[in-house]
Design a protein around this motif. Structure first.
Motif, PDB file in Angstrom:
ATOM      1  N   GLY A  58      12.283  -5.017  -4.448  1.00 39.05           N
ATOM      2  CA  GLY A  58      11.407  -3.851  -4.455  1.00 39.05           C
ATOM      3  C   GLY A  58      12.166  -2.549  -4.375  1.00 39.05           C
ATOM      4  O   GLY A  58      13.286  -2.409  -4.866  1.00 39.05           O
ATOM      5  N   LYS A  59      11.543  -1.587  -3.705  1.00 42.51           N
ATOM      6  CA  LYS A  59      12.110  -0.251  -3.565  1.00 42.51           C
ATOM      7  C   LYS A  59      13.490  -0.289  -2.911  1.00 42.51           C
ATOM      8  O   LYS A  59      14.409   0.423  -3.320  1.00 42.51           O
ATOM      9  CB  LYS A  59      11.158   0.616  -2.740  1.00 42.51           C
ATOM     10  N   SER A  60      13.643  -1.138  -1.912  1.00 40.93           N
ATOM     11  CA  SER A  60      14.914  -1.223  -1.182  1.00 40.93           C
ATOM     12  C   SER A  60      16.060  -1.641  -2.093  1.00 40.93           C
ATOM     13  O   SER A  60      17.200  -1.206  -1.921  1.00 40.93           O
ATOM     14  CB  SER A  60      14.789  -2.217  -0.019  1.00 40.93           C
ATOM     15  N   ALA A  61      15.757  -2.487  -3.081  1.00 42.77           N
ATOM     16  CA  ALA A  61      16.798  -2.937  -4.005  1.00 42.77           C
ATOM     17  C   ALA A  61      17.342  -1.778  -4.822  1.00 42.77           C
ATOM     18  O   ALA A  61      18.528  -1.715  -5.136  1.00 42.77           O
ATOM     19  CB  ALA A  61      16.243  -4.025  -4.926  1.00 42.77           C
ATOM     20  N   PRO A 110       4.660   6.286  -8.179  1.00 43.47           N
ATOM     21  CA  PRO A 110       6.053   6.381  -7.738  1.00 43.47           C
ATOM     22  C   PRO A 110       6.601   5.054  -7.217  1.00 43.47           C
ATOM     23  O   PRO A 110       7.738   4.674  -7.529  1.00 43.47           O
ATOM     24  CB  PRO A 110       5.978   7.431  -6.622  1.00 43.47           C
ATOM     25  N   SER A 111       5.795   4.339  -6.417  1.00 41.75           N
ATOM     26  CA  SER A 111       6.290   3.080  -5.854  1.00 41.75           C
ATOM     27  C   SER A 111       6.525   2.021  -6.923  1.00 41.75           C
ATOM     28  O   SER A 111       7.480   1.245  -6.839  1.00 41.75           O
ATOM     29  CB  SER A 111       5.315   2.552  -4.800  1.00 41.75           C
ATOM     30  N   SER A 112       5.663   1.980  -7.944  1.00 40.15           N
ATOM     31  CA  SER A 112       5.877   0.991  -9.011  1.00 40.15           C
ATOM     32  C   SER A 112       7.099   1.355  -9.848  1.00 40.15           C
ATOM     33  O   SER A 112       7.821   0.472 -10.326  1.00 40.15           O
ATOM     34  CB  SER A 112       4.630   0.872  -9.898  1.00 40.15           C
ATOM     35  N   PHE A 113       7.368   2.656 -10.008  1.00 41.52           N
ATOM     36  CA  PHE A 113       8.587   3.076 -10.700  1.00 41.52           C
ATOM     37  C   PHE A 113       9.815   2.616  -9.910  1.00 41.52           C
ATOM     38  O   PHE A 113      10.800   2.135 -10.487  1.00 41.52           O
ATOM     39  CB  PHE A 113       8.618   4.599 -10.845  1.00 41.52           C
ATOM     40  N   GLU A 114       9.759   2.777  -8.597  1.00 40.57           N
ATOM     41  CA  GLU A 114      10.886   2.377  -7.762  1.00 40.57           C
ATOM     42  C   GLU A 114      11.070   0.870  -7.736  1.00 40.57           C
ATOM     43  O   GLU A 114      12.147   0.376  -7.385  1.00 40.57           O
ATOM     44  CB  GLU A 114      10.677   2.891  -6.333  1.00 40.57           C
ATOM     45  N   VAL A 138       0.855  -1.180   0.000  1.00 41.68           N
ATOM     46  CA  VAL A 138       0.000   0.000   0.000  1.00 41.68           C
ATOM     47  C   VAL A 138       0.896   1.236   0.000  1.00 41.68           C
ATOM     48  O   VAL A 138       1.755   1.392   0.864  1.00 41.68           O
ATOM     49  CB  VAL A 138      -0.988   0.011   1.188  1.00 41.68           C
ATOM     50  N   THR A 139       0.724   2.083  -1.001  1.00 41.60           N
ATOM     51  CA  THR A 139       1.499   3.322  -1.109  1.00 41.60           C
ATOM     52  C   THR A 139       0.537   4.459  -1.439  1.00 41.60           C
ATOM     53  O   THR A 139      -0.659   4.229  -1.648  1.00 41.60           O
ATOM     54  CB  THR A 139       2.569   3.214  -2.212  1.00 41.60           C
ATOM     55  N   LEU A 185       6.870  13.370  -8.249  1.00 40.43           N
ATOM     56  CA  LEU A 185       7.599  12.202  -7.741  1.00 40.43           C
ATOM     57  C   LEU A 185       7.881  11.228  -8.873  1.00 40.43           C
ATOM     58  O   LEU A 185       8.976  10.652  -8.960  1.00 40.43           O
ATOM     59  CB  LEU A 185       6.799  11.519  -6.631  1.00 40.43           C
ATOM     60  N   GLN A 186       6.881  11.012  -9.735  1.00 38.78           N
ATOM     61  CA  GLN A 186       7.085  10.147 -10.905  1.00 38.78           C
ATOM     62  C   GLN A 186       8.236  10.688 -11.755  1.00 38.78           C
ATOM     63  O   GLN A 186       9.119   9.940 -12.198  1.00 38.78           O
ATOM     64  CB  GLN A 186       5.821  10.094 -11.770  1.00 38.78           C
ATOM     65  N   GLY A 187       8.198  11.999 -12.001  1.00 35.72           N
ATOM     66  CA  GLY A 187       9.221  12.615 -12.839  1.00 35.72           C
ATOM     67  C   GLY A 187      10.611  12.508 -12.242  1.00 35.72           C
ATOM     68  O   GLY A 187      11.589  12.227 -12.950  1.00 35.72           O
ATOM     69  N   GLU A 188      10.695  12.691 -10.921  1.00 34.15           N
ATOM     70  CA  GLU A 188      12.000  12.638 -10.262  1.00 34.15           C
ATOM     71  C   GLU A 188      12.584  11.232 -10.303  1.00 34.15           C
ATOM     72  O   GLU A 188      13.779  11.045 -10.567  1.00 34.15           O
ATOM     73  CB  GLU A 188      11.870  13.116  -8.823  1.00 34.15           C
ATOM     74  N   ILE A 189      11.755  10.236 -10.035  1.00 35.81           N
ATOM     75  CA  ILE A 189      12.243   8.849 -10.046  1.00 35.81           C
ATOM     76  C   ILE A 189      12.670   8.446 -11.451  1.00 35.81           C
ATOM     77  O   ILE A 189      13.736   7.850 -11.650  1.00 35.81           O
ATOM     78  CB  ILE A 189      11.162   7.895  -9.514  1.00 35.81           C
TER      79      ILE A 189
END
Length: 601
Positions: free
Chosen positions: A337-340, A457-461, A262-263, A492-496
């Motif tokens: 995931g994001k941590s990777a 953003p989370s799916s991009f990460e 959940v994000t 956030l999408q753009g930055e990632i």
């Protein structure tokens, strides 16, 4: 539905509703109104929408009104329809009650008071009608639609083992994987998801831009599964569908609940992250609302009930605590995931609760056409040193993140059927990828093109890090952001994207009533913050066709092009008018054009 444009309705929605109506007719669906009214709070009133009928008159009206189908769009009302007048964003369903009466509705379920204009219109329609229409007033027409639908279709989820899958990302893939595993085990199953659905036969594409359909469609499809001999059903359960505001899934008797993550998402609907999380957790709360005694394939039985959670998500314990049923977990220990992607800057993962048995994916290797990992089984956090309980997983699905989806599916099927992982894991080698989920588009070009649904953003990460890691050339991405949706995610999408990709191309997703360039400018702010320069490695191209051509035109040997956000969807929504669009087809055309141009040089 009542506020959709005629173009959208005729092209995308009418076929679905017509199929639904036809199925009702084929199956001989017929009930009297009084059989349905017992399932929800209501009063029967006169045509003015206010004067309550005396008990004798109300009972007579309900006992004589025949219902043969359920409708929530007045244009699909026919003789003996039960019409739900739903409140809309820009209008109210009460405005369309007149049309429902004209078209032959046996009954109308509505909320609120009629305006003077509506009273006059309804009275005129009633005076000219050759049949009687019963007016049923309720606190919430949308909420009532769920119990009414379940009652009309004879409570089909009482006759199926039902899995629910929720999460910001990974729902559609996990639903598909559970369904594919069940079928590989010889179990007849159906499923409902964003991308496709099955009523017991082969999967067919879902033409809607809606993860969880309205309650009449959900209940009808579960009913069809039962009629087709299914014993199991997998339902993609969105936060909208689980919210009490829509109640689309309120009368589905879930036996297994799967939580992926959940994000921040859909805050335009839920208001806050806490409410968003709570609405999703309704899936786990639903496990405690019934005793799990069902009649499946004619046999009365008590089926297993359990929860499954992603232990890397900080909300895992919240979801596990939302039910009294036993909960199991899965984790990649931060390797997929994001941590990777954050590596040494990653936040520490949440501690694994002592009381949750779990599986863990290690040694994850993801390539263009497949994924392998070692799956370890742990009864509790104290047995981390026990490495003997390992099984090797191999699957023809790209994307390290699919380790999450596969482990969730393996747990769900194993716990519900009693089959060991040793029996289930070999079946994964025959899996079919979900359309638009890390779909590789290959026309013989020397660069890679991937289509995926990532749009948060989370799916991009999640998807960018493993692709960046294996990319030996440049990464080029194309994406946008939905209009009239959460605006905070855009920069956030753009930055990632700007951080991981060499070139960022921003294009329309579903602008709806928003200004297209304004959306792209919002996203571009983040990309510029990450070091991108407009006109050099940042391009704003609203026309999605041209954006895809631009990306493919820039690609060189060993580059990877990521086309994100549209995936399986069949249109781009502009204001109230959708324009047909297929991302995979656009990618194929762009590649073929590029290859012809290169051949002519």
């Amino acid at each position: 539905m009542i506020i959709l444009s005629a173009i959208y309705f005729n092209e995308f929605i009418r076929p679905l509703l017509t199929k639904s109506a036809d199925r009702d007719k084929i199956r001989g669906m017929k009930k009297y109104l009084h059989e349905i009214l017992n399932s929800f709070e209501n009063i029967i009133v006169a045509e003015d929408g206010k004067t309550e009928l005396d008990s004798s008159a109300a009972l007579k009206a309900a006992q004589t009104a025949v219902i043969t189908n359920l409708v929530f769009d007045s244009r699909e009302v026919k003789k003996s329809s039960l019409f739900f007048a739903l409140p809309g964003t820009h209008t109210t369903g009460n405005r369309f009650i007149r049309d429902a009466v004209k078209n032959g509705a046996s009954a109308v379920v509505f909320e609120g008071d009629f305006t003077e204009e509506e009273k006059t219109a309804v009275a005129e329609a009633v005076s000219k009608s050759e049949h009687q229409t019963v007016f049923v007033k309720v606190p919430s027409a949308r909420f009532a639609m769920s119990p009414a639908s379940a009652s009309f279709y004879d409570y089909p989820s009482k006759k199926l083992f039902v899995y629910g899958v929720t999460g910001t990302e990974g729902k559609s893939s996990t639903v598909s994987f559970i369904w594919q595993l069940l079928r590989s085990c010889g179990i007849k199953a159906g499923f409902i998801s964003t991308v496709q659905y099955s009523l017991g036969d082969e999967a067919v594409n879902n033409p809607q831009h809606q993860t969880t359909p309205e309650a009449p469609i959900v209940q009808r499809e579960l009913y069809e599964m039962v009629q087709n001999g299914c014993t199991h059903a997998v339902v993609e359960s969105s936060s909208h569908g689980l919210s009490l505001r829509t109640n689309r899934l309120g009368d589905v008797l879930f036996d297994a609940a799967v939580f992926m993550n959940v994000t921040l998402e859909h805050l335009e609907f839920h208001g806050t992250y806490e409410q968003y999380k709570s609405d999703k957790a309704n899936l786990f709360r639903a496990l405690d609302k019934h005793n799990h005694e069902k009649i499946i394939a004619g046999k009365k039985q008590k089926v297993p009930s359990f929860g499954i959670v992603n232990l890397e998500d900080p909300a895992a314990v919240y979801f596990a605590n939302a039910t009294t049923q036993k909960t199991f977990g899965f984790t990649t220990e931060g390797k997929a995931g994001k941590s990777a992607g954050e590596e040494i800057n990653a936040q520490p993962l949440p501690a694994i609760p002592q009381n949750i048995p779990y599986v863990s994916a290690r040694n994850i290797a993801s390539a263009r056409y497949g994924l392998t990992f070692s799956m370890y089984r742990f009864e509790n956090a104290d047995s981390l040193g026990n490495r003997s309980r390992m099984i090797q997983v191999k699957c023809p699905l790209p994307g390290a993140f699919n380790a999450y989806n596969l482990m969730a599916a393996l747990l769900a099927v194993s716990l519900s059927t009693g089959k060991d992982f040793e029996e289930l894991v070999p079946l994964l080698e025959n899996f079919t990828p979900v359309k638009g989920r890390m779909t590789v588009v290959d026309r013989g070009q020397d660069f890679e093109v991937i289509v995926d649904y990532a749009h948060t953003p989370s799916s991009f990460e999640t998807i960018f890090p493993p692709v960046r890691k294996r990319c030996t050339g440049k990464m080029i991405c194309v994406f946008g952001s939905g209009g009239e949706r959460d605006v905070t995610k855009r920069p956030l999408q753009g930055e990632i994207a700007g951080r991981f990709c060499d070139t960022v191309i921003l294009s329309d997703e579903d602008p709806r009533f928003e200004d297209s360039m304004k959306i792209l400018r919002d996203i571009a702010e983040g990309a510029v913050k990450a070091g991108k320069t407009e006109g050099k490695n940042l391009f704003l191209i609203p026309d999605r066709h041209e954006a895809v051509k631009k990306a493919v035109g820039l690609a060189e040997k060993d580059d990877i092009v990521l086309l994100l956000g549209k995936s399986h969807e069949n249109s781009i929504i502009y204001k109230d008018t959708p324009v047909p669009y297929d991302e995979i087809s656009e990618a194929e055309k762009a590649i073929e054009q590029r290859l012809k141009e290169d051949a002519g040089k």
